[in-house]
Design an enzyme around this catalytic site. Structure first.
Site, short mmCIF file in Angstrom:
data_model
loop_
_atom_site.label_atom_id
_atom_site.label_comp_id
_atom_site.label_asym_id
_atom_site.label_seq_id
_atom_site.Cartn_x
_atom_site.Cartn_y
_atom_site.Cartn_z
N VAL A 121 50.73 35.97 56.33
CA VAL A 121 49.46 35.58 55.72
C VAL A 121 49.41 34.11 55.31
CG1 VAL A 121 48.95 37.92 54.94
CG2 VAL A 121 50.12 36.31 53.39
N ASN A 126 47.13 43.28 50.42
CA ASN A 126 48.25 43.74 49.61
C ASN A 126 49.41 42.74 49.56
OD1 ASN A 126 49.94 45.90 48.26
ND2 ASN A 126 51.11 45.64 50.15
N TYR A 169 53.87 33.89 39.50
CA TYR A 169 53.28 35.16 39.94
C TYR A 169 52.04 35.51 39.11
CZ TYR A 169 53.20 40.05 41.52
OH TYR A 169 52.84 41.26 42.06
N LYS A 223 48.26 36.01 40.53
CA LYS A 223 47.51 37.25 40.36
C LYS A 223 46.24 37.04 39.53
CE LYS A 223 49.96 40.24 42.72
NZ LYS A 223 49.39 40.86 43.94
N ALA A 274 54.60 49.94 39.63
CA ALA A 274 54.52 50.98 40.66
C ALA A 274 55.90 51.09 41.29
CB ALA A 274 53.48 50.64 41.71
#
Length: 256
Positions: A72, A98, A164, A168, A197
């Site tokens: 990406v 994702n 990070y 986000k 997760a």
């Protein structure tokens, strides 16, 4: 019967879904699986070609799945992903962004290239995929949905996560603003914000102390399973979310 094994309800029947970073054991592969179970044809992508091929073979029994390698950070590969999906299935209806890169580093010790790589994959990669998907949706006559993977860390502070968290938080802002650009074309853009997760790779790269701390922050006292996040992404991709756009849904008890 566990909720994980509840049969699909054709929520995405007839739709073509593209999912980035889907070759691992986390949210990407879980959402690809759930989309197939809900009747979609699915294009999975990842930069790791061997794992991507293995994941496509694993998912093939569930429905129509096609694998296209994609980094990406490269605009030409992102465009090739969209073009390849259209060439194979005739159209795309849903883009699930994702792909992301984490890591732990204090700002005091962080080099420019460490900062830039996390931002390039996690935020700019999401932008590249959003732009390419939107252009395809418009070329098809409008309509479609984009679902971004954000994180509760875009709202809260955590040591060692400046790059990070900034990425986000940027995904959240990109979601809100691009949703307004896309609305006139009948395209919806939303995001999920998971916290923890749990999957095997995360367990390998995260300390037991941090996992325990993050778990304690959750109302249910446990980490989410990737399929639980995937279920929310499937809802956002489906027509049941027809009037929902520009939203960031917290799949966690943590929110602003």
């Amino acid at each position: 019967m566990s909720l994980k094994n509840v049969p699909g309800h054709e929520l995405l029947a007839g739709k073509v879904v593209v999912v980035t970073a889907a070759a691992g054991t986390g949210i990407g592969s879980a959402v690809a699986r759930r989309c197939l179970e809900e009747g979609a044809s699915v294009v999975i992508s990842d930069w790791h070609e061997r794992r991507l091929g293995e994941k496509a073979a694993e998912l093939a029994s569930l429905g129509k799945v096609h694998a296209i390698p994609c980094d990406v950070t490269a605009e030409d590969q992102v465009q090739a992903l969209i073009d390849g999906a259209v060439d194979h299935f005739g159209q795309i209806d849903v883009m699930v962004n994702n792909a992301g890169l984490g890591g732990t580093k204090s700002v005091l010790d962080m080099a420019d290239d460490e900062w830039s790589r996390v931002l390039d994959i996690t935020l700019t990669g999401t932008f590249r995929c959003t732009r390419a998907a939107l252009r395809q949706f418009v070329a098809q006559g409008g309509g479609g949905a984009i679902v971004n993977n954000a994180s509760v860390i875009g709202w809260r502070a955590q040591a060692g996560q400046a790059h990070y968290a900034a990425a986000k938080a940027g995904v959240m802002a990109l979601t809100r603003c691009s949703a307004l650009d896309a609305a006139e074309h009948g395209v919806r853009i939303n995001a999920v914000a998971p916290s923890l997760a749990m999957h095997p790779f995360l367990a390998k790269v995260t300390s037991d102390e941090l996992l325990e701390d993050l778990t304690k922050r959750e109302a249910f006292g446990r980490a989410a399973e990737p399929w639980e996040v995937a279920n929310v992404m499937v809802f956002l991709a489906s027509d049941y979310a027809s009037y929902l756009t520009g939203e960031v849904v917290s799949v966690s008890s943590q929110h602003p």
